[in-house]
Write a protein that holds these residues in place. Structure first.
Motif, PDB file in Angstrom:
ATOM      1  N   TYR A  74      13.154 -31.631  40.489  1.00 36.57           N
ATOM      2  CA  TYR A  74      12.481 -30.042  40.623  1.00 36.57           C
ATOM      3  C   TYR A  74      11.214 -29.965  41.565  1.00 36.57           C
ATOM      4  O   TYR A  74      10.321 -30.524  41.297  1.00 36.57           O
ATOM      5  CB  TYR A  74      11.942 -29.699  39.251  1.00 36.57           C
ATOM      6  N   HIS A  75      11.464 -29.279  42.731  1.00 36.81           N
ATOM      7  CA  HIS A  75      10.572 -29.222  43.738  1.00 36.81           C
ATOM      8  C   HIS A  75       9.827 -30.510  44.169  1.00 36.81           C
ATOM      9  O   HIS A  75       8.574 -30.517  44.115  1.00 36.81           O
ATOM     10  CB  HIS A  75       9.376 -28.341  43.327  1.00 36.81           C
ATOM     11  N   GLY A  76      10.541 -31.753  44.415  1.00 39.47           N
ATOM     12  CA  GLY A  76      10.268 -32.823  44.890  1.00 39.47           C
ATOM     13  C   GLY A  76       9.651 -33.879  43.997  1.00 39.47           C
ATOM     14  O   GLY A  76       9.237 -34.853  44.196  1.00 39.47           O
ATOM     15  N   ARG A  77       9.809 -33.609  42.663  1.00 34.97           N
ATOM     16  CA  ARG A  77       9.343 -34.473  41.478  1.00 34.97           C
ATOM     17  C   ARG A  77      10.284 -34.646  40.465  1.00 34.97           C
ATOM     18  O   ARG A  77      11.380 -33.561  40.212  1.00 34.97           O
ATOM     19  CB  ARG A  77       7.935 -33.772  41.067  1.00 34.97           C
ATOM     20  N   THR A  78      10.301 -35.642  39.603  1.00 38.16           N
ATOM     21  CA  THR A  78      11.558 -35.789  38.684  1.00 38.16           C
ATOM     22  C   THR A  78      10.766 -35.636  37.395  1.00 38.16           C
ATOM     23  O   THR A  78       9.422 -36.026  36.910  1.00 38.16           O
ATOM     24  CB  THR A  78      11.622 -37.436  38.729  1.00 38.16           C
ATOM     25  N   VAL A  79      11.452 -34.804  36.689  1.00 39.42           N
ATOM     26  CA  VAL A  79      10.958 -33.994  35.465  1.00 39.42           C
ATOM     27  C   VAL A  79      11.830 -34.712  34.176  1.00 39.42           C
ATOM     28  O   VAL A  79      12.873 -34.703  34.300  1.00 39.42           O
ATOM     29  CB  VAL A  79      10.966 -32.565  35.413  1.00 39.42           C
ATOM     30  N   ALA A  80      11.068 -35.391  33.288  1.00 31.69           N
ATOM     31  CA  ALA A  80      11.860 -35.835  32.073  1.00 31.69           C
ATOM     32  C   ALA A  80      11.777 -34.959  30.961  1.00 31.69           C
ATOM     33  O   ALA A  80      10.965 -34.193  30.822  1.00 31.69           O
ATOM     34  CB  ALA A  80      11.265 -37.486  31.683  1.00 31.69           C
ATOM     35  N   PHE A  81      12.702 -35.504  30.085  1.00 30.44           N
ATOM     36  CA  PHE A  81      13.136 -34.332  28.841  1.00 30.44           C
ATOM     37  C   PHE A  81      13.410 -35.302  27.780  1.00 30.44           C
ATOM     38  O   PHE A  81      14.160 -36.504  27.936  1.00 30.44           O
ATOM     39  CB  PHE A  81      14.284 -33.370  29.118  1.00 30.44           C
ATOM     40  N   CYS A  82      13.099 -34.792  26.441  1.00 32.05           N
ATOM     41  CA  CYS A  82      13.676 -35.422  25.362  1.00 32.05           C
ATOM     42  C   CYS A  82      15.162 -35.481  25.176  1.00 32.05           C
ATOM     43  O   CYS A  82      15.260 -36.416  24.442  1.00 32.05           O
ATOM     44  CB  CYS A  82      12.708 -35.195  24.075  1.00 32.05           C
ATOM     45  N   SER A  83      15.562 -34.570  25.591  1.00 25.96           N
ATOM     46  CA  SER A  83      17.174 -34.274  25.385  1.00 25.96           C
ATOM     47  C   SER A  83      17.743 -33.376  26.164  1.00 25.96           C
ATOM     48  O   SER A  83      17.031 -32.774  27.061  1.00 25.96           O
ATOM     49  CB  SER A  83      17.159 -33.505  23.892  1.00 25.96           C
ATOM     50  N   ARG A  84      19.080 -33.588  26.268  1.00 28.33           N
ATOM     51  CA  ARG A  84      19.839 -32.613  27.122  1.00 28.33           C
ATOM     52  C   ARG A  84      19.645 -31.198  26.969  1.00 28.33           C
ATOM     53  O   ARG A  84      19.793 -30.258  27.731  1.00 28.33           O
ATOM     54  CB  ARG A  84      21.222 -33.129  27.097  1.00 28.33           C
ATOM     55  N   ASP A  85      19.493 -30.840  25.680  1.00 30.60           N
ATOM     56  CA  ASP A  85      19.201 -29.514  25.298  1.00 30.60           C
ATOM     57  C   ASP A  85      18.154 -28.904  26.153  1.00 30.60           C
ATOM     58  O   ASP A  85      17.993 -27.957  26.563  1.00 30.60           O
ATOM     59  CB  ASP A  85      19.242 -29.163  23.712  1.00 30.60           C
ATOM     60  N   CYS A  86      17.032 -29.732  26.009  1.00 30.66           N
ATOM     61  CA  CYS A  86      15.692 -29.127  26.618  1.00 30.66           C
ATOM     62  C   CYS A  86      15.923 -29.125  28.106  1.00 30.66           C
ATOM     63  O   CYS A  86      15.332 -28.052  28.749  1.00 30.66           O
ATOM     64  CB  CYS A  86      14.564 -30.094  26.244  1.00 30.66           C
ATOM     65  N   ALA A  87      16.587 -30.064  28.652  1.00 33.77           N
ATOM     66  CA  ALA A  87      16.927 -30.050  30.064  1.00 33.77           C
ATOM     67  C   ALA A  87      17.502 -28.674  30.507  1.00 33.77           C
ATOM     68  O   ALA A  87      17.589 -28.163  31.478  1.00 33.77           O
ATOM     69  CB  ALA A  87      17.752 -31.100  30.597  1.00 33.77           C
ATOM     70  N   ASP A  88      18.620 -28.431  29.866  1.00 30.19           N
ATOM     71  CA  ASP A  88      19.722 -27.140  29.854  1.00 30.19           C
ATOM     72  C   ASP A  88      18.773 -25.929  29.812  1.00 30.19           C
ATOM     73  O   ASP A  88      18.984 -25.008  30.819  1.00 30.19           O
ATOM     74  CB  ASP A  88      20.566 -27.323  29.048  1.00 30.19           C
ATOM     75  N   ARG A  89      17.854 -25.934  28.992  1.00 29.14           N
ATOM     76  CA  ARG A  89      16.909 -24.825  28.721  1.00 29.14           C
ATOM     77  C   ARG A  89      15.896 -24.689  29.891  1.00 29.14           C
ATOM     78  O   ARG A  89      15.696 -23.583  30.333  1.00 29.14           O
ATOM     79  CB  ARG A  89      16.081 -24.965  27.490  1.00 29.14           C
ATOM     80  N   PHE A  90      15.648 -25.530  30.528  1.00 26.82           N
ATOM     81  CA  PHE A  90      14.740 -25.788  31.630  1.00 26.82           C
ATOM     82  C   PHE A  90      15.448 -25.061  32.715  1.00 26.82           C
ATOM     83  O   PHE A  90      15.070 -24.309  33.751  1.00 26.82           O
ATOM     84  CB  PHE A  90      14.194 -27.136  31.962  1.00 26.82           C
ATOM     85  N   VAL A  91      16.664 -25.807  33.071  1.00 26.80           N
ATOM     86  CA  VAL A  91      17.501 -25.274  34.166  1.00 26.80           C
ATOM     87  C   VAL A  91      17.788 -23.675  34.298  1.00 26.80           C
ATOM     88  O   VAL A  91      18.131 -23.167  35.105  1.00 26.80           O
ATOM     89  CB  VAL A  91      18.902 -26.280  34.268  1.00 26.80           C
ATOM     90  N   ALA A  92      18.053 -23.420  32.790  1.00 26.30           N
ATOM     91  CA  ALA A  92      18.570 -21.794  32.785  1.00 26.30           C
ATOM     92  C   ALA A  92      17.552 -20.848  33.200  1.00 26.30           C
ATOM     93  O   ALA A  92      17.693 -19.941  33.612  1.00 26.30           O
ATOM     94  CB  ALA A  92      18.914 -21.554  31.141  1.00 26.30           C
ATOM     95  N   ASP A  93      16.199 -21.433  33.063  1.00 24.38           N
ATOM     96  CA  ASP A  93      15.011 -20.296  33.321  1.00 24.38           C
ATOM     97  C   ASP A  93      13.778 -21.369  33.431  1.00 24.38           C
ATOM     98  O   ASP A  93      12.836 -21.580  32.532  1.00 24.38           O
ATOM     99  CB  ASP A  93      14.647 -19.457  32.081  1.00 24.38           C
ATOM    100  N   PRO A  94      13.646 -21.976  34.716  1.00 23.81           N
ATOM    101  CA  PRO A  94      12.447 -22.770  34.770  1.00 23.81           C
ATOM    102  C   PRO A  94      11.198 -22.018  34.879  1.00 23.81           C
ATOM    103  O   PRO A  94      10.111 -22.645  34.467  1.00 23.81           O
ATOM    104  CB  PRO A  94      12.925 -23.399  36.370  1.00 23.81           C
ATOM    105  N   SER A  95      11.088 -20.687  35.111  1.00 27.39           N
ATOM    106  CA  SER A  95       9.778 -20.045  35.266  1.00 27.39           C
ATOM    107  C   SER A  95       9.084 -19.999  33.785  1.00 27.39           C
ATOM    108  O   SER A  95       7.995 -19.664  33.610  1.00 27.39           O
ATOM    109  CB  SER A  95      10.282 -18.473  35.707  1.00 27.39           C
TER     110      SER A  95
END
Length: 229
Positions: free
Chosen positions: A199-220
């Motif tokens: 995301y914008h030149g950095r790697t962001v880690a998540f505890c689960s795929r569910d959290c990653a999907d929520r981030f992708v759906a609305d990063p703001s």
């Protein structure tokens, strides 16, 4: 002018009020459920009780936090370090933060009332994960126990009539800042990240795929937390 009744007040006393809360408790509750959240609140309260020393009082539990009164600011700061160290040993997946102010309050039963209590809780809301924000009334004690102190400037805190000068205290080596999941605020040193995103030149880690999907759906909704990741 408030025409107050005459309850059995005792005289005002000076205490250092220490408010501790868990960062991201609401977000974690939303993602991982009420039972997981309740267990974390219980662990914070248990760690606090087991860390109390002479002159420290657990005034009350506040859902995702605790309020403590100590006779001296030095004692309050050392107590906070013990509590945070105990939480780390227990593998608490949320980071804690705190606010502290030394001043007068009125004891009523096991509780305390007054501006000093309110100020400590407001200061906790300014603190970053793993940090404590204090007023000048606590600064000398922090330096006495060789903790780093940095001025943050003057803040207009909610419901207070005048700006307050605040300071960030860097705690001892037993307390370290760690990355968090920007969605549920889970500490990623306590769980193994299972998803990563660029995301914008950095790697962001998540505890689960569910959290990653929520981030992708609305990063703001979550980018405000990226500085803690």
């Amino acid at each position: 002018m408030i025409d107050a009744p005459s309850p059995p007040f005792r005289e005002s006393v000076d205490r250092t009020f220490l408010a501790i809360d868990l960062v991201g408790y609401t977000a974690l509750t939303d993602i991982h459920g009420d039972e997981a959240a309740a267990s974390l609140a219980i662990r914070l309260a248990d760690a606090t009780r087991s860390s109390l020393a002479a002159g420290d009082e657990l005034v009350k539990e506040l859902g995702d936090g605790v309020l403590i009164a100590s006779h001296r600011s030095r004692s309050a700061l050392l107590l906070l370090e013990r509590i945070l160290a105990a939480l780390r040993v227990g593998g608490l997946p949320l980071a804690a933060r705190a606010g502290a102010h030394h001043g007068p309050a009125i004891p009523v039963g096991p509780d305390y009332y007054g501006g000093s209590v309110n100020l400590a809780t407001r200061l906790a809301q300014l603190a970053k994960p793993g940090r404590i924000v204090v007023t000048e009334s606590v600064v000398a004690a922090a330096r006495e126990v060789h903790l780093g102190v940095a001025a943050l400037g003057s803040f207009d805190l909610r419901h207070l009539s005048a700006p307050i000068e605040v300071f960030e205290v860097t705690l001892g080596s037993s307390v370290t800042l760690v990355p968090i999941d920007p969605v549920c605020h889970m500490r990623l040193d306590e769980v193994t990240p299972t998803a990563f995103l660029a995301y914008h030149g950095r790697t962001v880690a998540f505890c689960s795929r569910d959290c990653a999907d929520r981030f992708v759906a609305d990063p703001s909704r979550f980018i405000v937390h990226l500085d803690d990741c």
